[in-house]
Design an enzyme around this catalytic site. Structure first.
Site, PDB file in Angstrom:
ATOM      1  N   GLU A   1       2.349   9.867   2.515  1.00 28.49           N
ATOM      2  CA  GLU A   1       0.900  10.046   2.631  1.00 28.49           C
ATOM      3  C   GLU A   1       0.329   9.340   3.870  1.00 28.49           C
ATOM      4  O   GLU A   1      -0.309   9.956   4.719  1.00 28.49           O
ATOM      5  CB  GLU A   1       0.222   9.505   1.360  1.00 28.49           C
ATOM      6  CG  GLU A   1      -1.284   9.512   1.435  1.00 28.49           C
ATOM      7  CD  GLU A   1      -1.975   9.351   0.081  1.00 28.49           C
ATOM      8  OE1 GLU A   1      -1.363   9.693  -0.959  1.00 28.49           O
ATOM      9  OE2 GLU A   1      -3.126   8.901   0.063  1.00 28.49           O
TER      10      GLU A   1
ATOM     11  N   ASP B   1       2.054   3.357  -1.276  1.00 29.21           N
ATOM     12  CA  ASP B   1       0.976   2.759  -2.076  1.00 29.21           C
ATOM     13  C   ASP B   1       0.434   1.519  -1.365  1.00 29.21           C
ATOM     14  O   ASP B   1      -0.765   1.372  -1.166  1.00 29.21           O
ATOM     15  CB  ASP B   1       1.495   2.381  -3.469  1.00 29.21           C
ATOM     16  CG  ASP B   1       2.097   3.574  -4.177  1.00 29.21           C
ATOM     17  OD1 ASP B   1       1.360   4.494  -4.499  1.00 29.21           O
ATOM     18  OD2 ASP B   1       3.327   3.576  -4.382  1.00 29.21           O
TER      19      ASP B   1
HETATM   20  C1  LIG Z   1       9.039   2.892   8.891  1.00 24.14           C
HETATM   21  C2  LIG Z   1       7.806   2.039   8.809  1.00 24.14           C
HETATM   22  C3  LIG Z   1       6.742   2.402   8.014  1.00 24.14           C
HETATM   23  N1  LIG Z   1       5.620   1.636   7.957  1.00 24.14           N
HETATM   24  C4  LIG Z   1       4.502   1.977   7.075  1.00 24.14           C
HETATM   25  C5  LIG Z   1       3.647   3.131   7.497  1.00 24.14           C
HETATM   26  C6  LIG Z   1       3.003   3.518   6.182  1.00 24.14           C
HETATM   27  O1  LIG Z   1       1.886   2.690   5.947  1.00 24.14           O
HETATM   28  C7  LIG Z   1       4.078   3.201   5.159  1.00 24.14           C
HETATM   29  C8  LIG Z   1       4.805   4.434   4.646  1.00 24.14           C
HETATM   30  O2  LIG Z   1       4.013   5.108   3.738  1.00 24.14           O
HETATM   31  P1  LIG Z   1       3.984   6.684   3.622  1.00 24.14           P
HETATM   32  O3  LIG Z   1       3.869   7.260   4.968  1.00 24.14           O
HETATM   33  O4  LIG Z   1       2.903   7.052   2.658  1.00 24.14           O
HETATM   34  O5  LIG Z   1       5.417   7.117   3.073  1.00 24.14           O
HETATM   35  P2  LIG Z   1       6.299   6.587   1.820  1.00 24.14           P
HETATM   36  O6  LIG Z   1       7.241   7.658   1.520  1.00 24.14           O
HETATM   37  O7  LIG Z   1       6.895   5.292   2.143  1.00 24.14           O
HETATM   38  O8  LIG Z   1       5.295   6.407   0.653  1.00 24.14           O
HETATM   39  C9  LIG Z   1       5.202   7.282  -0.474  1.00 24.14           C
HETATM   40  O9  LIG Z   1       5.062   6.455  -1.604  1.00 24.14           O
HETATM   41  C10 LIG Z   1       4.960   7.184  -2.814  1.00 24.14           C
HETATM   42  C11 LIG Z   1       4.942   6.249  -3.977  1.00 24.14           C
HETATM   43  C12 LIG Z   1       3.729   8.054  -2.756  1.00 24.14           C
HETATM   44  O10 LIG Z   1       3.581   8.766  -3.893  1.00 24.14           O
HETATM   45  C13 LIG Z   1       3.861   8.998  -1.597  1.00 24.14           C
HETATM   46  O11 LIG Z   1       2.706   9.827  -1.498  1.00 24.14           O
HETATM   47  C14 LIG Z   1       4.038   8.224  -0.328  1.00 24.14           C
HETATM   48  O12 LIG Z   1       2.818   7.562  -0.034  1.00 24.14           O
HETATM   49  O13 LIG Z   1       5.013   2.335   5.796  1.00 24.14           O
HETATM   50  C15 LIG Z   1       5.528   0.474   8.716  1.00 24.14           C
HETATM   51  O14 LIG Z   1       4.493  -0.222   8.652  1.00 24.14           O
HETATM   52  N2  LIG Z   1       6.591   0.097   9.482  1.00 24.14           N
HETATM   53  C16 LIG Z   1       7.731   0.836   9.579  1.00 24.14           C
HETATM   54  O15 LIG Z   1       8.671   0.463  10.308  1.00 24.14           O
END
Ligand SMILES: Cc1cn([C@H]2C[C@H](O)[C@@H](COP(=O)(O)OP(=O)(O)O[C@H]3O[C@@H](C)[C@H](O)[C@@H](O)[C@H]3O)O2)c(=O)[nH]c1=O
Length: 351
Positions: free
Chosen positions: A255, A15
């Protein structure tokens, strides 16, 4: 133009990750953004430098009596604070026209995204009764709101110094292929680790901090042979993107990282965010269909997500053309920020 984006953190980082990229994208095009968020703690590592033009504000409203901006985005169906809704209603009465009110939905390749994109939703009760909000669906096809993509993204990727980046992180690739691992607790993680360890192709797994790191640490007895593992610290969003560019294969989840894997143009596997009623099964299949994924890649996704099948071998070379073609198709689409700004302009121009 002033944009108010409201974000509630449910769990994980998606989110806030999506809302931050959206806020930055708008600000980079000269818009002013207030990002209202109930738990901004993840921004400390995701975006420690902040961004010019983006002001992060605490939700619930720290400052009562705030005048709403010209555009209000409620991300992922989070309900706007009653006080803010009332302020929108009274502003509409004074001006004779309401702020554009956009409900930004979750990303899906299912056909309802194009069907529902842009539909109005009159508010029937509560402090904002009489106002109208509109659904905005991100998506992979024409007729949807598209995906977040910075205008210079591909140029930055093309200029990326992979060897320098790996050196700076102390990662020795040698003759191994690199794979990033960002996941929850995939049912087939044992099978993946055991399979790569026993394979003839050397792989080096770069494991992200958090749930992925914990899951792999609990299974270190399965790691050996052809498989090496490095545990990464939390990275900024910009560094996370570079990680995906640096690898030959990316495991992503949720996402935002799915979208970033698509832009990276490398073969990838997606662990979809699981829903209680198994609604994610249809969502996964719709995505694989849109990808025109070869059968082995579909089977790999089903196995990785614990939907029926066992995990087939990881076959990055076979899956690479499909990832590149998917990126080409998406590059023909207008990005989400461009579409959102056009949508807002159409809302506020007289009929
Ligand atoms: C591992 C890592 C991730 N990130 C960031 C990349 C992405 O912007 C974010 C991870 O988000 P996502 O890939 O969407 O995966 P997520 O599993 O963390 O988020 C989920 O949250 C739920 C509530 C939603 O319903 C899902 O659809 C999904 O968005 O973290 C970093 O900036 N640094 C890091 O070291």
């Amino acid at each position: 133009m002033l944009w108010d984006i409201f974000c509630k953190v449910i769990d994980n980082h998606g989110d806030i990750g999506v809302c931050w990229r959206l806020a930055r994208g708008l600000a980079s095009r000269g818009e002013r953004v207030r990002l209202w968020i109930d738990d901004a703690s993840a921004l400390r590592w995701m975006a420690p430098e902040g961004a010019a033009g983006v002001e992060v504000r605490e939700w619930p409203l720290a400052a009562p009596g705030v005048a709403p901006g010209e555009v209000v985005v409620e991300a992922f169906g989070c309900e706007l604070p009653a006080q803010f809704q009332a302020a929108m209603a009274s502003q509409a009465r004074e001006r004779g026209t309401q702020a554009a009110w956009i409900n930004l939905e979750y990303l899906t390749a299912e056909s309802f995204a194009a069907r529902c994109h842009g539909l109005p939703s009159p508010v029937l009760s509560g402090p904002a009764a009489g106002l109208t909000k509109h659904f905005f669906y991100p998506g992979f096809t024409q007729g949807t709101g598209g995906l977040l993509r910075e205008p210079d993204l591909l140029a930055r990727q093309a200029a990326f110094d992979r060897a320098g980046w790996l050196r700076a992180r102390g990662i020795e690739a040698a003759n191994a292929r690199l794979a990033s691992l960002f996941c929850y607790e995939p049912p087939a993680l044992d099978a993946l680790l055991a399979g790569l360890s026993a394979g003839t192709q050397p792989w080096h797994l770069l494991v992200t901090h958090g749930r992925a790191g914990t899951a792999v640490r609990e299974r270190l007895s399965l790691v050996g042979g052809s498989l090496a593992v490095t545990f990464l610290p939390l990275m900024t969003q910009a560094e996370f993107d570079r990680l995906l560019w640096a690898c030959d294969f990316n495991f992503v989840r949720g996402e935002d990282s799915l979208v970033r894997a698509l832009w990276a143009g490398k073969p990838f596997a997606w662990q979809i965010y699981p829903q209680d009623d198994d609604a994610h099964h249809a969502k996964l299949e719709a995505f694989l269909e849109w990808m025109a994924a070869p059968d082995s890649l579909r089977q790999f996704h089903r196995g990785w997500n614990g939907i029926g099948a066992a995990l087939p071998p990881l076959d990055a070379d076979t899956w690479s053309p499909c990832a590149l073609l998917a990126r080409d198709r998406l590059l023909a689409q207008k990005d989400l920020v461009t579409q959102l700004m056009s949508f807002q302009a159409a809302q506020s121009s007289p009929a």
